[in-house]
Motif scaffolding. Structure first.
Motif, PDB file in Angstrom:
ATOM      1  N   TYR A  82       0.855  -1.190   0.000  1.00  0.00           N
ATOM      2  CA  TYR A  82       0.000   0.000   0.000  1.00  0.00           C
ATOM      3  C   TYR A  82       0.887   1.234   0.000  1.00  0.00           C
ATOM      4  CZ  TYR A  82      -3.686  -3.160   1.686  1.00  0.00           C
ATOM      5  OH  TYR A  82      -4.591  -4.191   1.820  1.00  0.00           O
ATOM      6  N   ASN A 130      -0.019   2.218 -12.066  1.00  0.00           N
ATOM      7  CA  ASN A 130      -0.326   0.841 -11.679  1.00  0.00           C
ATOM      8  C   ASN A 130       0.208  -0.223 -12.644  1.00  0.00           C
ATOM      9  OD1 ASN A 130      -1.831   1.379  -9.286  1.00  0.00           O
ATOM     10  ND2 ASN A 130      -3.380   2.280 -10.602  1.00  0.00           N
ATOM     11  N   LYS A 159      -1.887  -1.207  -3.519  1.00  0.00           N
ATOM     12  CA  LYS A 159      -3.147  -0.452  -3.453  1.00  0.00           C
ATOM     13  C   LYS A 159      -2.919   0.938  -2.862  1.00  0.00           C
ATOM     14  CE  LYS A 159      -6.083  -4.512  -3.276  1.00  0.00           C
ATOM     15  NZ  LYS A 159      -7.061  -5.300  -2.512  1.00  0.00           N
ATOM     16  N   HIS A 201     -13.817   8.734  -1.203  1.00  0.00           N
ATOM     17  CA  HIS A 201     -14.221   7.553  -1.971  1.00  0.00           C
ATOM     18  C   HIS A 201     -14.200   7.853  -3.464  1.00  0.00           C
ATOM     19  CE1 HIS A 201     -17.488   4.276  -2.791  1.00  0.00           C
ATOM     20  NE2 HIS A 201     -16.283   3.889  -3.161  1.00  0.00           N
ATOM     21  N   ALA A 214      -9.960   5.558  -4.385  1.00  0.00           N
ATOM     22  CA  ALA A 214      -9.096   4.929  -3.385  1.00  0.00           C
ATOM     23  C   ALA A 214      -9.499   3.483  -3.136  1.00  0.00           C
ATOM     24  CB  ALA A 214      -9.196   5.707  -2.072  1.00  0.00           C
ATOM     25  N   ASP A 215      -8.488   2.641  -2.869  1.00  0.00           N
ATOM     26  CA  ASP A 215      -8.774   1.261  -2.461  1.00  0.00           C
ATOM     27  C   ASP A 215      -9.180   1.216  -0.993  1.00  0.00           C
ATOM     28  OD1 ASP A 215      -7.915  -0.262  -4.902  1.00  0.00           O
ATOM     29  OD2 ASP A 215      -6.048   0.812  -4.478  1.00  0.00           O
ATOM     30  N   VAL A 216      -8.542   2.085  -0.212  1.00  0.00           N
ATOM     31  CA  VAL A 216      -8.809   2.174   1.231  1.00  0.00           C
ATOM     32  C   VAL A 216      -8.836   3.650   1.603  1.00  0.00           C
ATOM     33  CG1 VAL A 216      -8.011   1.538   3.557  1.00  0.00           C
ATOM     34  CG2 VAL A 216      -7.523   0.011   1.631  1.00  0.00           C
ATOM     35  N   VAL A 253     -16.709   1.228   1.900  1.00  0.00           N
ATOM     36  CA  VAL A 253     -15.367   0.913   1.385  1.00  0.00           C
ATOM     37  C   VAL A 253     -14.472   0.625   2.594  1.00  0.00           C
ATOM     38  CG1 VAL A 253     -15.418   2.187  -0.780  1.00  0.00           C
ATOM     39  CG2 VAL A 253     -14.856   3.385   1.318  1.00  0.00           C
TER      40      VAL A 253
END
Length: 518
Positions: free
Chosen positions: A101, A119, A125, A150, A154-156, A181
């Motif tokens: 991450y 990527n 992530k 969000h 974003a993944d997190v 999420v």
């Protein structure tokens, strides 16, 4: 030690690393793995003379754990003050070199996302983070902020606020429970501790734990997360019990209650709650999920006003140390488990012989002079307990009117607190300290004149940290029988556990913990 049951949390425990060199970071990574961390967060902004390519290759090539790479700028509370483009390039490089991450601030995430090569070579992530200054925004404002984060793709999402009051954390719990999420959300500061400890119950993505000397206010230690709290045992159905106190850091309750819950297979967690305002606290935390409380300094008397019902013994004492939320009605019912815990501990130390068949029992306290220092919540429990056993009670308190009021309630006598050092007790009497004098870290003080300690037959100290206070050491040396607050603590906790779980406390197991941990 008992198991968690079948439903376990998938929560990960992450240790932030702030070494000043790559060598130090790598050493800390190995240590984190050996102590049970699931993940580490490497703060590049702490590395002196950081060389992106060379240092990241070393850090990521043989990483023993999944890694979050953070390169926090000064404007978001970090150490980095250099060129912004260079900082973002280092984060992209970390992604390419195998970081699991990378953490990017909301203000600049669009600059990073626009990079077409981001990527291409990576399975890493993106965590989009936002640190909200020195307060906790309203539920509405936080929801808007989360939606904005969000929308970045974003993944997190990671959201950090500051808790000026424990009531601020209810907003964090609401957010964790309703976010769709993966969300990391917590509050900093001493009052933010339970935002970490209860995170798995409300569905958080990960929880942070500090390691070694790197203690951060409000951040639990990795050791406590793995040993005392075992967060992997938490789930949405976990019942929460809290210690309401101020201060609260001295409490050993979590070291006792949490292993005991697991030992009997009860799905509960016991956490310290640093409370500033009782009225606000009970208004905000009215959920049935919070099933009960212990009550500590200085709230044992005041909290009676927030109970819907008070058990007759606690009512006569005027102090509550245990509150249960009735599952069917949500009513708060107050009890006092301190009283019998302290008195039976003294009686047993004096060799009391209790009857099994209900025959009359004469307490070794009967007729004895009972000198009490402190007329607060613990003092009230001791005074009423001594009264039920027929002792003659003399009370000293820094607040003379409080001492007088308690003395009146137990047909005793009050004397000014400053007179306690010249007070000459009757031979063979009892001395009970119910003040915080001698408590860690101020362990060198005792409430009475040292040369009087040998006159007492028994000396009791409600302080349990340290286990053997200076008062008890001096009294024992003078020939008195001594009873530690640890014994009272254990006995009241056993009664509390029975009330919390509506079951039987594992007494021997709890006693073993006391011997090991105190």
């Amino acid at each position: 030690m008992g198991s968690c049951g079948t439903v376990r949390s998938s929560i990960m425990v992450c240790v932030p690393l702030m070494g000043s060199s790559v060598k130090e970071m790598m050493s800390q990574m190995g240590l984190a793995k050996s102590q049970g961390a699931d993940m580490v967060e490497i703060r590049l902004d702490y590395i002196q003379k950081f060389q992106p390519l060379q240092d990241l290759q070393m850090l990521l090539r043989d990483k023993p754990l999944p890694v979050i790479i953070v390169y926090r700028p000064k404007w978001e509370g970090g150490q980095y003050e250099g060129d912004e483009q260079r900082r973002l390039e280092a984060l992209k490089l970390a992604m390419e070199l195998g970081a699991d991450y990378i953490d990017v601030e909301l203000k600049v995430v669009s600059d990073l996302m626009l990079n077409p090569n981001l990527n291409k070579h990576s399975i890493g992530k993106i965590i989009v983070s936002c640190h909200v200054g020195d307060h906790t925004p309203s539920k509405e404002d936080l929801s808007i902020l989360v939606a904005k984060m969000h929308s970045t793709g974003a993944d997190v999402i990671k959201l950090v606020t500051h808790a000026s009051n424990i009531t601020d954390l209810a907003t964090i719990f609401h957010l964790l429970a309703h976010c769709e999420v993966p969300l990391i959300a917590y509050s900093t500061g001493d009052r933010g501790l339970i935002s970490h400890l209860l995170c798995p119950k409300f569905g958080g993505f990960l929880v942070y734990g500090s390691m070694g000397n790197n203690s951060i206010p409000g951040l639990p230690t990795l050791n406590s997360l793995r040993q005392a709290y075992k967060l992997e045992c938490l789930n949405a159905n976990t019942k929460v019990f809290g210690l309401i106190s101020n201060p609260v850091g001295h409490s050993k309750g979590p070291l006792l209650h949490n292993p005991a819950f697991r030992h009997v297979g009860y799905n509960g967690i016991y956490v310290p709650m640093l409370v500033d305002n009782l009225k606000e606290f009970f208004r905000i935390y009215s959920s049935p999920d919070i099933a009960g409380f212990s009550v500590g300094i200085p709230y044992k008397e005041a909290v009676t006003g927030f109970c819907d019902e008070v058990h007759p013994l606690a009512e006569s004492i005027g102090a509550v140390n245990t509150i249960i939320r009735t599952p069917s009605t949500g009513k708060l019912v107050g009890y006092n488990t301190d009283c019998e815990a302290a008195i039976t501990a003294m009686e047993d130390a004096l060799g009391a012989r209790r009857s099994i068949n209900g025959a009359s029992f004469t307490s070794p306290l009967a007729g004895k002079q009972f000198v009490l220092a402190g007329a607060g919540g613990a003092g009230r429990a001791l005074a009423f307990g001594a009264k039920t056993r027929g002792a003659r009670i003399i009370i000293f308190d820094i607040d003379y009117e409080r001492a007088r009021s308690l003395a009146h309630s137990v047909s005793g006598e009050a004397q000014p607190y400053e007179d306690i050092v010249k007070f000459r007790p009757e031979k063979g009497g009892i001395l009970a300290n119910a003040t915080p004098l001698g408590m860690h870290p101020n362990t060198d003080r005792i409430p009475v004149a040292e040369d009087t300690l040998g006159v007492y037959r028994l000396v009791f100290d409600s302080v349990y940290n340290p286990r053997k206070t200076r008062l008890l050491k001096e009294a024992e040396a003078a020939g008195a029988v001594v009873v530690s607050g640890v014994e009272m603590f254990l006995r009241q906790a056993i009664s509390q556990f029975n009330l919390f779980t509506d079951g039987e406390a594992p007494e021997e197991f709890m006693r073993e913990i006391i011997w090991e941990k105190f």
